[in-house]
Design a protein around this motif. Structure first.
Motif, PDB file in Angstrom:
ATOM      1  N   PRO A  67       0.815  -1.222   0.000  1.00 56.85           N
ATOM      2  CA  PRO A  67       0.000   0.000   0.000  1.00 56.85           C
ATOM      3  C   PRO A  67       0.850   1.273   0.000  1.00 56.85           C
ATOM      4  O   PRO A  67       0.535   2.239  -0.695  1.00 56.85           O
ATOM      5  CB  PRO A  67      -0.827  -0.127   1.283  1.00 56.85           C
ATOM      6  N   LYS A  68       1.936   1.273   0.780  1.00 54.83           N
ATOM      7  CA  LYS A  68       2.815   2.448   0.807  1.00 54.83           C
ATOM      8  C   LYS A  68       3.530   2.623  -0.526  1.00 54.83           C
ATOM      9  O   LYS A  68       3.666   3.748  -1.028  1.00 54.83           O
ATOM     10  CB  LYS A  68       3.832   2.322   1.935  1.00 54.83           C
ATOM     11  N   VAL A  69       4.003   1.538  -1.101  1.00 51.25           N
ATOM     12  CA  VAL A  69       4.701   1.610  -2.383  1.00 51.25           C
ATOM     13  C   VAL A  69       3.765   2.126  -3.471  1.00 51.25           C
ATOM     14  O   VAL A  69       4.154   2.969  -4.300  1.00 51.25           O
ATOM     15  CB  VAL A  69       5.283   0.232  -2.762  1.00 51.25           C
ATOM     16  N   THR A  70       2.544   1.644  -3.479  1.00 55.71           N
ATOM     17  CA  THR A  70       1.561   2.086  -4.478  1.00 55.71           C
ATOM     18  C   THR A  70       1.279   3.575  -4.353  1.00 55.71           C
ATOM     19  O   THR A  70       1.214   4.312  -5.344  1.00 55.71           O
ATOM     20  CB  THR A  70       0.264   1.285  -4.330  1.00 55.71           C
ATOM     21  N   LEU A  71       1.116   4.042  -3.127  1.00 59.66           N
ATOM     22  CA  LEU A  71       0.888   5.467  -2.889  1.00 59.66           C
ATOM     23  C   LEU A  71       2.134   6.276  -3.261  1.00 59.66           C
ATOM     24  O   LEU A  71       2.043   7.337  -3.890  1.00 59.66           O
ATOM     25  CB  LEU A  71       0.522   5.693  -1.424  1.00 59.66           C
ATOM     26  N   GLY A  72       3.293   5.765  -2.879  1.00 59.41           N
ATOM     27  CA  GLY A  72       4.536   6.456  -3.203  1.00 59.41           C
ATOM     28  C   GLY A  72       4.763   6.573  -4.698  1.00 59.41           C
ATOM     29  O   GLY A  72       5.253   7.602  -5.186  1.00 59.41           O
ATOM     30  N   GLU A  73       4.379   5.551  -5.444  1.00 60.50           N
ATOM     31  CA  GLU A  73       4.522   5.596  -6.897  1.00 60.50           C
ATOM     32  C   GLU A  73       3.651   6.704  -7.492  1.00 60.50           C
ATOM     33  O   GLU A  73       4.074   7.423  -8.413  1.00 60.50           O
ATOM     34  CB  GLU A  73       4.145   4.245  -7.505  1.00 60.50           C
ATOM     35  N   LYS A  74       2.455   6.857  -6.967  1.00 58.49           N
ATOM     36  CA  LYS A  74       1.552   7.910  -7.449  1.00 58.49           C
ATOM     37  C   LYS A  74       2.147   9.293  -7.159  1.00 58.49           C
ATOM     38  O   LYS A  74       2.125  10.199  -8.005  1.00 58.49           O
ATOM     39  CB  LYS A  74       0.194   7.740  -6.771  1.00 58.49           C
ATOM     40  N   LEU A  75       2.702   9.456  -5.973  1.00 64.76           N
ATOM     41  CA  LEU A  75       3.312  10.727  -5.602  1.00 64.76           C
ATOM     42  C   LEU A  75       4.559  11.018  -6.436  1.00 64.76           C
ATOM     43  O   LEU A  75       4.814  12.172  -6.800  1.00 64.76           O
ATOM     44  CB  LEU A  75       3.694  10.710  -4.119  1.00 64.76           C
ATOM     45  N   PHE A  76       5.321   9.994  -6.736  1.00 69.37           N
ATOM     46  CA  PHE A  76       6.562  10.133  -7.491  1.00 69.37           C
ATOM     47  C   PHE A  76       6.298  10.747  -8.867  1.00 69.37           C
ATOM     48  O   PHE A  76       7.145  11.446  -9.420  1.00 69.37           O
ATOM     49  CB  PHE A  76       7.215   8.753  -7.642  1.00 69.37           C
ATOM     50  N   GLN A  77       5.106  10.501  -9.391  1.00 73.44           N
ATOM     51  CA  GLN A  77       4.760  10.969 -10.734  1.00 73.44           C
ATOM     52  C   GLN A  77       3.942  12.262 -10.727  1.00 73.44           C
ATOM     53  O   GLN A  77       3.572  12.767 -11.790  1.00 73.44           O
ATOM     54  CB  GLN A  77       3.961   9.882 -11.450  1.00 73.44           C
ATOM     55  N   ASP A  78       3.703  12.831  -9.552  1.00 72.56           N
ATOM     56  CA  ASP A  78       2.764  13.948  -9.434  1.00 72.56           C
ATOM     57  C   ASP A  78       3.485  15.296  -9.396  1.00 72.56           C
ATOM     58  O   ASP A  78       4.337  15.536  -8.531  1.00 72.56           O
ATOM     59  CB  ASP A  78       1.924  13.780  -8.161  1.00 72.56           C
ATOM     60  N   VAL A  79       3.122  16.181 -10.320  1.00 77.59           N
ATOM     61  CA  VAL A  79       3.738  17.508 -10.390  1.00 77.59           C
ATOM     62  C   VAL A  79       3.261  18.425  -9.260  1.00 77.59           C
ATOM     63  O   VAL A  79       3.813  19.519  -9.077  1.00 77.59           O
ATOM     64  CB  VAL A  79       3.451  18.184 -11.749  1.00 77.59           C
ATOM     65  N   ARG A  80       2.272  17.998  -8.497  1.00 78.24           N
ATOM     66  CA  ARG A  80       1.786  18.824  -7.391  1.00 78.24           C
ATOM     67  C   ARG A  80       2.841  18.998  -6.296  1.00 78.24           C
ATOM     68  O   ARG A  80       2.689  19.869  -5.425  1.00 78.24           O
ATOM     69  CB  ARG A  80       0.517  18.216  -6.785  1.00 78.24           C
ATOM     70  N   LEU A  81       3.878  18.173  -6.332  1.00 74.94           N
ATOM     71  CA  LEU A  81       4.941  18.290  -5.338  1.00 74.94           C
ATOM     72  C   LEU A  81       6.010  19.294  -5.752  1.00 74.94           C
ATOM     73  O   LEU A  81       7.099  19.322  -5.167  1.00 74.94           O
ATOM     74  CB  LEU A  81       5.576  16.913  -5.076  1.00 74.94           C
ATOM     75  N   SER A  82       5.727  20.115  -6.731  1.00 78.53           N
ATOM     76  CA  SER A  82       6.660  21.172  -7.130  1.00 78.53           C
ATOM     77  C   SER A  82       5.920  22.499  -7.240  1.00 78.53           C
ATOM     78  O   SER A  82       4.683  22.536  -7.335  1.00 78.53           O
ATOM     79  CB  SER A  82       7.313  20.845  -8.476  1.00 78.53           C
ATOM     80  N   THR A  83       6.687  23.574  -7.214  1.00 82.16           N
ATOM     81  CA  THR A  83       6.094  24.896  -7.355  1.00 82.16           C
ATOM     82  C   THR A  83       5.388  25.032  -8.704  1.00 82.16           C
ATOM     83  O   THR A  83       5.945  24.676  -9.740  1.00 82.16           O
ATOM     84  CB  THR A  83       7.177  25.977  -7.234  1.00 82.16           C
ATOM     85  N   ASN A  84       4.169  25.535  -8.662  1.00 81.99           N
ATOM     86  CA  ASN A  84       3.391  25.793  -9.882  1.00 81.99           C
ATOM     87  C   ASN A  84       3.198  24.549 -10.755  1.00 81.99           C
ATOM     88  O   ASN A  84       3.018  24.649 -11.966  1.00 81.99           O
ATOM     89  CB  ASN A  84       4.044  26.900 -10.717  1.00 81.99           C
ATOM     90  N   ASN A  85       3.262  23.374 -10.117  1.00 81.03           N
ATOM     91  CA  ASN A  85       3.017  22.108 -10.836  1.00 81.03           C
ATOM     92  C   ASN A  85       3.911  21.939 -12.067  1.00 81.03           C
ATOM     93  O   ASN A  85       3.451  21.535 -13.131  1.00 81.03           O
ATOM     94  CB  ASN A  85       1.542  22.027 -11.261  1.00 81.03           C
ATOM     95  N   GLN A  86       5.189  22.240 -11.914  1.00 83.98           N
ATOM     96  CA  GLN A  86       6.100  22.195 -13.057  1.00 83.98           C
ATOM     97  C   GLN A  86       6.811  20.859 -13.226  1.00 83.98           C
ATOM     98  O   GLN A  86       7.061  20.424 -14.348  1.00 83.98           O
ATOM     99  CB  GLN A  86       7.157  23.297 -12.920  1.00 83.98           C
ATOM    100  N   LYS A  87       7.175  20.226 -12.120  1.00 83.27           N
ATOM    101  CA  LYS A  87       8.011  19.029 -12.193  1.00 83.27           C
ATOM    102  C   LYS A  87       7.511  17.951 -11.244  1.00 83.27           C
ATOM    103  O   LYS A  87       6.926  18.245 -10.194  1.00 83.27           O
ATOM    104  CB  LYS A  87       9.464  19.368 -11.823  1.00 83.27           C
ATOM    105  N   SER A  88       7.771  16.699 -11.612  1.00 85.68           N
ATOM    106  CA  SER A  88       7.590  15.575 -10.688  1.00 85.68           C
ATOM    107  C   SER A  88       8.953  14.925 -10.472  1.00 85.68           C
ATOM    108  O   SER A  88       9.929  15.246 -11.171  1.00 85.68           O
ATOM    109  CB  SER A  88       6.610  14.555 -11.269  1.00 85.68           C
ATOM    110  N   CYS A  89       9.026  13.993  -9.535  1.00 88.48           N
ATOM    111  CA  CYS A  89      10.276  13.240  -9.344  1.00 88.48           C
ATOM    112  C   CYS A  89      10.658  12.509 -10.625  1.00 88.48           C
ATOM    113  O   CYS A  89      11.836  12.388 -10.973  1.00 88.48           O
ATOM    114  CB  CYS A  89      10.115  12.233  -8.217  1.00 88.48           C
TER     115      CYS A  89
END
Length: 345
Positions: A67-89
């Motif tokens: 469950p943690k890995v699945t959630l982490g994978e979703k976050l890894f691809q999400d641009v919401r973790l950067s300023t102005n939704n510019q970049k993801s991991c």
């Protein structure tokens, strides 16, 4: 100043002699160990012991929290973790490019280049430190730094939380996985769980170590022999074929003087410790999947695998290898490309 330069040259030669002596002892020790172990016959009568080698195979399976890995994978691809939704991991760690991005310097938010070449995210769990200068000892602290770095993600945790809270699916997923729901600590925990799952076992060289007689060609085995004989193995060994020590860049001659255009990042670990002995000291990179992660070195200066080998042997070992030997070592290194989730990279 002249005496200082002479002393540095003497120190480099002493360091090199100690390095080669240590590598020789390592090889002799392993040969002694392997004499008590069964060996296999490779085509054309080339033999190599499958146990006691300085490189170990990546484990085929590791324990994960799905469950943690699945959630982490979703976050890894999400641009919401950067300023102005510019970049993801994923922007700087493309799985089609060996967990890196094919650039000498990654492009962060607002088009700002990073200070160093982006290391691969694959097999990060086997590195003893993170970053070229080894500043971080764990992935959680590393994530903190990347999130706030204005050249990478450029966002603070409160802003990231506000952005993710606007997505009902995230609120549901975090409530399901963590008792206290969506928090910075839990975001990092999920991302770390995912990064720890990014292992690439079953490279052809791993299969060879585990007893597959046909996994490598005679030319690739010769490349491995040269890799050991020339002392490369003294810094690139273990499960990750590196990633477990610091070494100065330019042991036998001054790489930075020859390259020119010094940057603060070239100081390496000195930027962390402010210790003069750590000037130009870097974490030895892993060579896993190295055929996919060009360009090479902290400055991304080597465009090809062959160029990287030539540079390493010149500045780290003080020798110039014939073109055919460089090509042979490169053939061996290409056998270190593994699989992710059962598919070749």
């Amino acid at each position: 100043m002249q005496l200082l330069n002479i002393d540095r040259r003497i120190q480099r030669w002493i360091y090199f002699a100690a390095l080669i002596f240590g590598a020789s002892l390592l090889v002799l020790f392993l040969q002694h160990r392997s004499s008590f172990q069964p060996s296999v016959t490779i085509p054309k009568q080339i033999e190599i012991a499958l146990t006691g080698e300085p490189i170990q195979a990546i484990p085929q399976e590791i324990a994960i929290n799905l469950p943690k890995v699945t959630l982490g994978e979703k976050l890894f691809q999400d641009v919401r973790l950067s300023t102005n939704n510019q970049k993801s991991c994923l922007s700087c760690h493309s799985f089609s490019l060996g967990g890196a991005d094919g650039r000498s310097h990654s492009i962060g938010i607002n088009g700002i280049p990073t200070e160093v070449n982006t290391p691969t995210v694959f097999n990060a769990r086997f590195n003893f430190r993170l970053n070229w200068n080894g500043k971080y000892t764990n992935l959680s602290d590393h994530l903190d730094a990347l999130m706030s770095n204005p050249k990478v993600m450029g966002v603070q945790w409160p802003a990231a939380i506000r952005s993710l809270e606007q997505v009902p699916e995230y609120r549901q997923l975090f409530d399901r996985v963590y008792p206290d729901g969506l928090t910075p600590t839990n975001i990092k925990d999920a991302l770390v769980a995912y990064e720890l799952s990014l292992n690439t076992p079953n490279a052809r060289f791993d299969r060879f170590l585990l007893g597959d007689k046909q996994a490598l060609t005679a030319a690739e085995i010769e490349g491995y022999r040269l890799f050991k004989a020339n002392g490369c193995i003294s810094c690139h060994q273990g499960v990750n074929v590196g990633g477990n020590m610091f070494q100065p860049f330019g042991i036998m001659s001054d790489y930075f003087a020859a390259r020119g255009r010094m940057t603060p990042a070239d100081l390496g670990r000195f930027n962390v410790t402010k210790n003069e002995a750590d000037r130009h000291l870097f974490r030895v990179p892993s060579l896993r999947n190295v055929a996919l992660t060009a360009p090479y070195f902290h400055d991304g200066s080597a465009k090809t695998l062959e160029e990287a080998i030539a540079t390493m042997t010149k500045y780290q070992l003080g020798r110039t290898l014939p073109t055919e030997q460089i090509a042979s070592i490169a053939k061996f290194l290409r056998t270190l490309t593994g699989e992710y989730r059962g598919k070749p990279l």
